[in-house]
Design an enzyme around this catalytic site. Structure first.
Site, PDB file in Angstrom:
ATOM      1  N   GLU A  59     -28.826 -29.978  26.251  1.00 19.70           N
ATOM      2  CA  GLU A  59     -29.133 -29.184  27.448  1.00 19.70           C
ATOM      3  C   GLU A  59     -30.339 -29.751  28.190  1.00 19.70           C
ATOM      4  O   GLU A  59     -30.382 -29.748  29.422  1.00 19.70           O
ATOM      5  CB  GLU A  59     -29.391 -27.735  27.064  1.00 19.70           C
ATOM      6  CG  GLU A  59     -28.178 -26.989  26.540  1.00 19.70           C
ATOM      7  CD  GLU A  59     -27.898 -27.263  25.070  1.00 19.70           C
ATOM      8  OE1 GLU A  59     -26.840 -26.831  24.587  1.00 19.70           O
ATOM      9  OE2 GLU A  59     -28.729 -27.939  24.403  1.00 19.70           O
ATOM     10  N   PRO A 267     -26.919 -40.802  14.132  1.00 19.47           N
ATOM     11  CA  PRO A 267     -26.696 -39.405  13.741  1.00 19.47           C
ATOM     12  C   PRO A 267     -27.309 -38.444  14.757  1.00 19.47           C
ATOM     13  O   PRO A 267     -28.375 -38.713  15.318  1.00 19.47           O
ATOM     14  CB  PRO A 267     -27.400 -39.296  12.382  1.00 19.47           C
ATOM     15  CG  PRO A 267     -27.502 -40.704  11.885  1.00 19.47           C
ATOM     16  CD  PRO A 267     -27.646 -41.554  13.107  1.00 19.47           C
ATOM     17  N   ARG A 268     -26.635 -37.331  14.977  1.00 20.00           N
ATOM     18  CA  ARG A 268     -27.110 -36.346  15.951  1.00 20.00           C
ATOM     19  C   ARG A 268     -28.486 -35.817  15.575  1.00 20.00           C
ATOM     20  O   ARG A 268     -29.323 -35.589  16.446  1.00 20.00           O
ATOM     21  CB  ARG A 268     -26.099 -35.190  16.029  1.00 20.00           C
ATOM     22  CG  ARG A 268     -26.478 -34.076  16.996  1.00 20.00           C
ATOM     23  CD  ARG A 268     -26.412 -34.518  18.424  1.00 20.00           C
ATOM     24  NE  ARG A 268     -26.586 -33.420  19.355  1.00 20.00           N
ATOM     25  CZ  ARG A 268     -26.605 -33.559  20.672  1.00 20.00           C
ATOM     26  NH1 ARG A 268     -26.449 -34.763  21.201  1.00 20.00           N
ATOM     27  NH2 ARG A 268     -26.760 -32.527  21.461  1.00 20.00           N
ATOM     28  N   GLY A 309     -34.187 -40.189  22.010  1.00 22.37           N
ATOM     29  CA  GLY A 309     -34.284 -40.517  23.426  1.00 22.37           C
ATOM     30  C   GLY A 309     -33.789 -41.892  23.821  1.00 22.37           C
ATOM     31  O   GLY A 309     -33.926 -42.279  24.984  1.00 22.37           O
ATOM     32  N   GLU A 310     -33.184 -42.645  22.885  1.00 22.20           N
ATOM     33  CA  GLU A 310     -32.748 -44.004  23.214  1.00 22.20           C
ATOM     34  C   GLU A 310     -31.235 -44.172  23.199  1.00 22.20           C
ATOM     35  O   GLU A 310     -30.740 -45.263  23.491  1.00 22.20           O
ATOM     36  CB  GLU A 310     -33.358 -45.005  22.231  1.00 22.20           C
ATOM     37  CG  GLU A 310     -34.870 -45.136  22.323  1.00 22.20           C
ATOM     38  CD  GLU A 310     -35.375 -46.330  21.534  1.00 22.20           C
ATOM     39  OE1 GLU A 310     -35.885 -47.274  22.167  1.00 22.20           O
ATOM     40  OE2 GLU A 310     -35.239 -46.321  20.296  1.00 22.20           O
ATOM     41  N   ASN A 334     -21.670 -35.303  24.704  1.00 18.07           N
ATOM     42  CA  ASN A 334     -21.565 -35.769  26.084  1.00 18.07           C
ATOM     43  C   ASN A 334     -20.933 -37.163  26.184  1.00 18.07           C
ATOM     44  O   ASN A 334     -21.588 -38.173  25.921  1.00 18.07           O
ATOM     45  CB  ASN A 334     -22.970 -35.777  26.707  1.00 18.07           C
ATOM     46  CG  ASN A 334     -22.929 -36.044  28.195  1.00 18.07           C
ATOM     47  OD1 ASN A 334     -21.872 -36.258  28.772  1.00 18.07           O
ATOM     48  ND2 ASN A 334     -24.091 -36.043  28.823  1.00 18.07           N
ATOM     49  N   LEU A 336     -20.097 -38.525  28.921  1.00 15.81           N
ATOM     50  CA  LEU A 336     -20.449 -39.126  30.208  1.00 15.81           C
ATOM     51  C   LEU A 336     -21.557 -40.176  30.074  1.00 15.81           C
ATOM     52  O   LEU A 336     -21.679 -41.059  30.926  1.00 15.81           O
ATOM     53  CB  LEU A 336     -20.894 -38.044  31.195  1.00 15.81           C
ATOM     54  CG  LEU A 336     -19.862 -36.952  31.484  1.00 15.81           C
ATOM     55  CD1 LEU A 336     -20.421 -35.933  32.469  1.00 15.81           C
ATOM     56  CD2 LEU A 336     -18.568 -37.555  32.025  1.00 15.81           C
ATOM     57  N   GLU A 337     -22.372 -40.084  29.018  1.00 13.61           N
ATOM     58  CA  GLU A 337     -23.479 -41.035  28.866  1.00 13.61           C
ATOM     59  C   GLU A 337     -22.985 -42.471  28.708  1.00 13.61           C
ATOM     60  O   GLU A 337     -23.475 -43.363  29.400  1.00 13.61           O
ATOM     61  CB  GLU A 337     -24.375 -40.616  27.698  1.00 13.61           C
ATOM     62  CG  GLU A 337     -25.173 -39.361  28.001  1.00 13.61           C
ATOM     63  CD  GLU A 337     -26.186 -39.031  26.916  1.00 13.61           C
ATOM     64  OE1 GLU A 337     -25.988 -39.468  25.759  1.00 13.61           O
ATOM     65  OE2 GLU A 337     -27.167 -38.343  27.217  1.00 13.61           O
TER      66      GLU A 337
END
Length: 422
Positions: A59, A267-268, A309-310, A334, A336-337
């Site tokens: 988000e 990993p998430r 963040g990468e 996502n 779309l990334e």
């Protein structure tokens, strides 16, 4: 109904706090700044903020373009961004830095949310996607704070859950001035669970407005040159328990055809890195961690992204991307990334949190659904072998993203009206 909800929340509060500290055993950040979750602050109040709430990393990433656009529109206003997870908190700090204030969202208890609202006195409250908090929404309504749900997403399953608490949901949504839904189906479901039809608008999905700036593209090329060389790269991002074993199995099948293939595994949740390392070692795979900042020679099979963040940049540095949370029944992440970077996107059958995007990306020719390990290996192999196919799928995905942009501008216009006419 709300009084019963609040009483149950107070009753369960000790257990919720205990769980917070239990989670801190694996991820120490859960024990830090815990007083913020009770809206107890050791710094001076900041009144008149424009407040955004983004639950976690996903988000927050979606919200950044919107937050910047609102800041450009109202440069004199202070921006406050809240989150509920340490990973979301870390990402907000990394990206926004000193340009925005940040704290954890307090628990939805009457005294906590009242302290929070008194401390910041927001002139506008903006909640990302699906969060409905009865006490928080009521306080905003009683204090005449314009409240908006933006990028609103409501699955059939979630709608059925809210319908079981119809009176509480209807009361909560009565305090919402704007619901900017992603799709007509989302808008319909919000009305079905009690939203005022006059408050609901279809504005599109702000995740389409995420861009890959030239600087990020240059960084992706530099990372590839320095870390990976000329090796073909298959990346699996935002993976969950139960998925890494399947991805490693597909990778093992691919290595006979592509002996130089490198798997980038992200990993998430970074605290799971040790478990993923153990799984790789069990298969005898050579591992390099991103935090080691060392290139991958021929002894390295798996590059583990253990930083935050990468991921977007590493998607752009890869040849084929798989987006996790979709082979396991998580709901997907996502897609779309990687698509915006022109990288072919693979995803599993469990994309119910992104059903509309996944379906349309597949229809556009920019995404491919794989149902199991065999199909994951098959399609990855085809894309790695056929450069023309890889380029075609990547370009289709890129066009799909760009053709659906514009939601941020539409939402900013709506939020501007709420601020101008509170």
């Amino acid at each position: 109904m709300r009084l019963i909800y609040s009483a149950l929340f107070y009753f369960l509060a000790p257990a919720i706090l205990a769980r917070l500290f239990w989670r801190a055993r694996k991820e120490s950040t859960y024990s830090q700044r815990w007083l913020e979750r009770l809206a107890v602050y050791d710094f001076e109040p900041e009144s008149g903020v424009i407040w955004f709430h983004a639950v976690s990393v996903g988000e927050a990433e979606a919200a950044f373009p919107l937050i910047r656009a609102v800041k450009d529109r109202f440069p004199a206003s202070t921006i406050l961004v809240t989150a509920t997870t340490p990973t979301g908190s870390a990402r907000i700090k990394d990206v926004l830095g000193e340009t925005a204030k940040h704290v954890y969202l307090p628990y939805d208890l009457p005294d906590c949310v009242n302290r929070f609202i008194r401390h910041y006195s927001p002139i506008l409250a903006v909640v990302l996607e699906t969060e409905i908090w009865p006490n928080l929404y009521r306080v905003c309504g009683l204090r005449d704070i314009p409240l908006a749900i933006v990028n609103g997403r409501l699955s059939e399953k979630s709608a059925r859950g809210y319908l079981r608490l119809r009176s509480l949901t209807r009361e909560s949504l009565s305090h919402v001035r704007l619901i900017a839904a992603q799709t007509p189906e989302d808008a319909r479901r919000y009305v079905a669970i009690g939203a005022d039809p006059n408050s609901v608008a279809v504005t599109g999905n702000i995740k389409f407005d995420t861009e890959l700036p030239t600087e990020a593209q240059d960084r992706a090329k530099a990372l590839r040159d320095t870390l990976f060389g000329k090796r073909p790269i298959f990346i699996a991002g935002s993976t969950h328990p139960g998925e890494e074993s399947q991805i490693l199995s597909a990778f093992d099948r691919l290595r006979s055809q592509f002996p130089e293939l490198l798997l980038v595994l992200a990993p998430r949740h970074p605290h799971r890195i040790a478990d993923v390392v153990a799984e790789c070692e069990k298969m005898g795979l050579g591992i390099r961690l991103r935090s080691e900042s060392e290139p991958c020679d021929e002894s390295i099979d798996v590059f583990l992204l253990d930083t935050l963040g990468e991921l977007r940049v590493f998607y752009a540095a890869s040849d084929v991307a798989f987006v996790g949370g979709s082979l396991a029944p998580i709901g997907g992440h996502n897609v779309l990334e990687p698509a915006i970077a022109g990288v072919p996107v693979l995803f599993g059958p469990h994309m119910f949190n992104f059903a509309d995007i996944a379906c349309k990306l597949k229809e556009s020719g920019g995404g491919i659904e794989v149902k199991n390990v065999e199909e994951l290996a098959l399609w990855t192999g085809r894309l790695l072998t056929d450069e023309c196919l890889r380029s075609e799928v990547g370009e289709n995905g890129k066009r799909f993203v760009s053709s659906n942009q514009g939601a941020v501008d539409r939402i900013v216009e709506q939020l501007g009206l709420l601020i101008s006419n509170p």
